[in-house]
Design a protein around this motif. Structure first.
Motif, PDB file in Angstrom:
ATOM      1  N   PRO A   1       0.770  -1.208   0.073  1.00 53.01           N
ATOM      2  CA  PRO A   1      -0.035  -0.078   0.185  1.00 53.01           C
ATOM      3  C   PRO A   1       1.043   1.185  -0.006  1.00 53.01           C
ATOM      4  CG  PRO A   1       0.125  -0.947   2.087  1.00 53.01           C
ATOM      5  CD  PRO A   1       0.839  -1.821   1.334  1.00 53.01           C
ATOM      6  N   TRP A   2       0.299   2.351  -0.296  1.00 51.19           N
ATOM      7  CA  TRP A   2       0.681   3.743  -0.263  1.00 51.19           C
ATOM      8  C   TRP A   2       1.957   4.000  -0.928  1.00 51.19           C
ATOM      9  CZ3 TRP A   2       0.755   1.750   5.214  1.00 51.19           C
ATOM     10  CH2 TRP A   2      -0.624   1.580   5.837  1.00 51.19           C
ATOM     11  N   HIS A   3       2.071   3.377  -2.480  1.00 47.61           N
ATOM     12  CA  HIS A   3       3.269   3.565  -2.912  1.00 47.61           C
ATOM     13  C   HIS A   3       3.305   4.825  -3.461  1.00 47.61           C
ATOM     14  CE1 HIS A   3       6.322   3.148  -5.980  1.00 47.61           C
ATOM     15  NE2 HIS A   3       5.455   3.519  -6.863  1.00 47.61           N
ATOM     16  N   PRO A   4       4.144   5.811  -3.623  1.00 45.29           N
ATOM     17  CA  PRO A   4       5.682   5.558  -3.184  1.00 45.29           C
ATOM     18  C   PRO A   4       6.038   6.030  -1.981  1.00 45.29           C
ATOM     19  CG  PRO A   4       5.385   7.789  -4.230  1.00 45.29           C
ATOM     20  CD  PRO A   4       3.909   7.335  -4.184  1.00 45.29           C
ATOM     21  N   LEU A   5       5.291   5.977  -0.933  1.00 43.83           N
ATOM     22  CA  LEU A   5       5.663   6.729   0.431  1.00 43.83           C
ATOM     23  C   LEU A   5       6.551   5.532   1.101  1.00 43.83           C
ATOM     24  CD1 LEU A   5       5.066   8.890   2.198  1.00 43.83           C
ATOM     25  CD2 LEU A   5       3.382   7.651   3.636  1.00 43.83           C
ATOM     26  N   PRO A   6       6.315   4.313   1.074  1.00 42.58           N
ATOM     27  CA  PRO A   6       7.211   3.563   1.656  1.00 42.58           C
ATOM     28  C   PRO A   6       8.727   3.619   1.021  1.00 42.58           C
ATOM     29  CG  PRO A   6       5.246   2.208   1.300  1.00 42.58           C
ATOM     30  CD  PRO A   6       4.955   3.488   0.667  1.00 42.58           C
ATOM     31  N   ALA A   7       8.712   3.572  -0.313  1.00 42.93           N
ATOM     32  CA  ALA A   7      10.077   3.812  -0.947  1.00 42.93           C
ATOM     33  C   ALA A   7      10.923   5.136  -0.539  1.00 42.93           C
ATOM     34  CB  ALA A   7      10.004   3.799  -2.559  1.00 42.93           C
ATOM     35  N   LEU A   8      10.206   6.212  -0.490  1.00 44.53           N
ATOM     36  CA  LEU A   8      10.571   7.736  -0.227  1.00 44.53           C
ATOM     37  C   LEU A   8      11.109   7.584   1.321  1.00 44.53           C
ATOM     38  CD1 LEU A   8       8.076   9.847  -1.747  1.00 44.53           C
ATOM     39  CD2 LEU A   8      10.293   9.358  -2.530  1.00 44.53           C
ATOM     40  N   LEU A   9      10.107   6.858   2.230  1.00 40.47           N
ATOM     41  CA  LEU A   9      10.514   6.712   3.613  1.00 40.47           C
ATOM     42  C   LEU A   9      11.837   6.039   3.815  1.00 40.47           C
ATOM     43  CD1 LEU A   9       9.566   7.399   6.442  1.00 40.47           C
ATOM     44  CD2 LEU A   9       8.257   5.551   6.495  1.00 40.47           C
ATOM     45  N   LEU A  10      11.922   4.697   2.969  1.00 39.69           N
ATOM     46  CA  LEU A  10      13.050   3.850   2.951  1.00 39.69           C
ATOM     47  C   LEU A  10      14.348   4.880   2.544  1.00 39.69           C
ATOM     48  CD1 LEU A  10      14.280   1.053   3.444  1.00 39.69           C
ATOM     49  CD2 LEU A  10      13.453   0.699   1.257  1.00 39.69           C
ATOM     50  N   LEU A  11      14.301   5.600   1.721  1.00 34.22           N
ATOM     51  CA  LEU A  11      15.441   6.329   1.186  1.00 34.22           C
ATOM     52  C   LEU A  11      15.824   7.303   2.232  1.00 34.22           C
ATOM     53  CD1 LEU A  11      17.223   6.893  -1.250  1.00 34.22           C
ATOM     54  CD2 LEU A  11      15.694   8.763  -2.094  1.00 34.22           C
ATOM     55  N   LEU A  12      14.815   7.937   2.869  1.00 33.71           N
ATOM     56  CA  LEU A  12      15.126   9.120   3.745  1.00 33.71           C
ATOM     57  C   LEU A  12      15.957   8.250   4.940  1.00 33.71           C
ATOM     58  CD1 LEU A  12      14.423  11.861   4.568  1.00 33.71           C
ATOM     59  CD2 LEU A  12      12.789  11.096   5.949  1.00 33.71           C
ATOM     60  N   ILE A  13      15.408   6.998   5.373  1.00 31.70           N
ATOM     61  CA  ILE A  13      16.211   6.473   6.661  1.00 31.70           C
ATOM     62  C   ILE A  13      17.516   5.834   6.390  1.00 31.70           C
ATOM     63  CG2 ILE A  13      15.925   4.695   8.382  1.00 31.70           C
ATOM     64  CD1 ILE A  13      12.770   5.080   8.072  1.00 31.70           C
ATOM     65  N   CYS A  14      17.481   5.446   5.055  1.00 35.09           N
ATOM     66  CA  CYS A  14      18.978   4.998   4.414  1.00 35.09           C
ATOM     67  C   CYS A  14      19.838   5.942   4.469  1.00 35.09           C
ATOM     68  CB  CYS A  14      18.845   4.595   2.996  1.00 35.09           C
ATOM     69  SG  CYS A  14      17.959   2.913   3.093  1.00 35.09           S
TER      70      CYS A  14
END
Lengths: 464, 55
Positions: free
Chosen positions: A398-411
């Motif tokens: 769900p909520w694509h692209p939010l998980p990908a952006l969040l993952l990039l931020l935390i990385c």
């Protein structure tokens, strides 16, 4: 002609499709659960109790994104090699080569770290029983060789074994938590440091703690490596992976709660085996034995899963000729990638016998982190090239692209955290991958059968 | 010499035994079977037969 083709197809050797969702869970959680038994607590040393909890949950959020993204892509690209096969189909060969290397390095170094830990554990027990100066080397070597042999003999036996010892190690954490809650501990839980010294090193301590917060969950993405050996990839992989991350979120939070309540944070931040130490603090000999066995089982399960995953990634790269095709062989009886398993044994031994534990762990974390960064743009490219409705997916996150952006931020935040403590290693690791990429681009890629490497019967991607 | 010293020797011996079994089996397989057969695995075979990717 058709008979000849059929005969050739019948003679083809492939990996054995025998695994179910439970084995996928055992692979993912088995690799990771050792992080609850040791390693995570250095986050408390970097920033105090609150920083340790923030790191636990922020890393948990990162890995929830990883699990969701992986579940969607892997349920569609069901091939050994996991993220390597994903990168090959979605991004391109150079990315795939790098991702394959990230996987092999991350898992082989984690395997070495686990073997070192088993040697350390036995040394501790020998010391407690009055024997000083145990030679750890034969036990480290035996751990790596025995688990490699188990993997060599078949995936069903090795992951069924992982299921049993991983479940035991998880139940041991639950039993410790319940025992402490219901008064089995001689020492009560004490969280006064949360109010007395909430952030001893300030907000920077929280950022620094992130580095070791990854240790709670590092490796859950390893479930993807079983893609070619599960009976129903579209069902089993998302189910096993999501169940795995839920198990780890529970285990991580309980671990922080029990250890932080029983052990002063100044000591906890440097402890070698925090859960075992927490059991020792309770003064309950039954809990001590339980958590010692849990520590040994978690470490063994992690090393076992790492051998499985590193060998599948190496095997896949050999099969596509990204590496010599000799590595792409399958054992005719056991149906395992036996040459890759044997080849990686001396590499694991070199790291286990010749490198310090913290360096081995850091290189493993860095390779994992590079892999997570890849997942962010891989996911975006996957949805752009094959939008929902164009190909069949076993799971849609769900909520694509939010998980990908969040993952990039935390990385990004975690790279900064690693740079604070291990900047030299970060630069050395990046240099290694750049040199390897140049070798692949200018030399190795000429041996790759370019048309054969894209195997998914997908429609032409949007924009091509 | 106590039990831990014996365990060290046992670990060395078992390590050598496991390594020998694995290497001998690998040698036996490599010399018995044709390399073309051993490296005949292809990615995506399941995809072609079971996963249609059709909606």
């Amino acid at each position: 002609m058709s008979n000849t083709t059929a005969a050739a197809a019948q003679e083809r050797l492939g990996l054995l499709r025998v695994l179910g969702p439970g084995h996928v869970w055992a692979l993912g959680v088995g690799i990771v659960l050792v992080g609850e038994y040791m390693g995570w607590n250095f986050s408390v040393g970097k920033g105090g109790m609150i920083a340790g909890l923030v790191a636990c949950w922020v890393a948990g959020l990162l890995y929830t994104c990883v699990a969701m993204i992986d579940s969607e892509v892997t349920s569609t690209v069901a091939a050994a090699g996991g993220q390597y096969a994903q990168a090959k189909h979605i991004v391109g060969p150079l990315m795939a080569f790098n991702v394959g290397l990230f996987l092999v390095m991350a898992y082989t170094m984690l395997e070495a770290a686990n073997a070192i830990t088993i040697g350390f554990l036995l040394d501790t027990v020998a010391g407690m029983l009055g024997h000083s100066g145990l030679n750890q080397k034969p036990f480290i070597i035996l751990t790596i060789l025995a688990l490699a042999w188990l993997n060599y003999r078949g995936v069903l036996a090795s992951l069924s074994f992982n299921f049993i010892i991983t479940a035991f190690a998880f139940v041991a954490i639950i039993v410790l938590f319940l025992s402490v809650q219901f008064g089995a501990s001689a020492v009560p839980l004490d969280f006064s440091a949360v109010s007395n010294e909430p952030l001893p090193y300030g907000w920077l301590g929280i950022v620094a703690a992130l580095h070791f917060g990854l240790w709670y969950y590092l490796g859950i993405e390893g479930t993807c490596q079983a893609a070619e050996e599960v009976r129903s990839p579209a069902r089993s992989l998302p189910f096993g992976t999501m169940a795995g991350i839920m198990t780890l979120l529970i285990a991580a939070t309980l671990t922080w709660y029990v250890c932080s309540g029983l052990i002063p944070w100044e000591y906890l931040g440097n402890a070698g085996t925090p859960l075992f130490d927490a059991a020792r603090v309770t003064g309950n000999s039954g809990l001590m034995v339980l958590l010692f066995i849990g520590t040994a089982f978690a470490t063994t399960a992690s090393a076992n899963g790492c051998i499985n995953d590193a060998s599948r990634a190496w095997f896949s790269m050999g099969r596509d000729r990204y590496l010599p095709s000799w590595f792409g062989a399958v054992h005719p009886h056991y149906r395992t990638p036996y040459r890759s398993i044997v080849f990686l044994v001396p590499i694991a031994l070199i790291f286990a016998l010749g490198a310090p534990l913290d360096q081995v762990i850091t290189f493993s974390i860095l390779s994992g982190l590079l892999g997570y960064t890849f997942m962010t743009f891989n996911m975006v490219m996957f949805r752009r090239k094959w939008p929902l409705g164009t190909i069949k997916r076993g799971y849609v996150h769900p909520w694509h692209p939010l998980p990908a952006l969040l993952l990039l931020l935390i990385c990004g935040a975690t790279y900064f955290a690693v740079f604070l403590g291990y900047g030299t290693q970060l630069i050395a690791m990046l240099s290694f991958y750049i040199i390897a990429s140049l070798w692949f681009h200018f030399w190795r890629y000429r041996f790759v059968r370019r048309g054969d490497q894209f195997t998914m019967p997908w429609p032409r991607p949007i924009g091509y | 010499m106590d039990i831990w010293n014996y365990l060290e020797y046992a670990a060395w011996a078992l390590s050598a035994l496991v390594a020998a079994i694995m290497l001998l089996d690998m040698f036996r397989i490599d010399t018995t079977y044709d390399n073309e057969l051993l490296t005949s695995s292809r990615e995506g075979e399941l995809e072609l037969t079971q996963e249609r990717h059709e909606l």
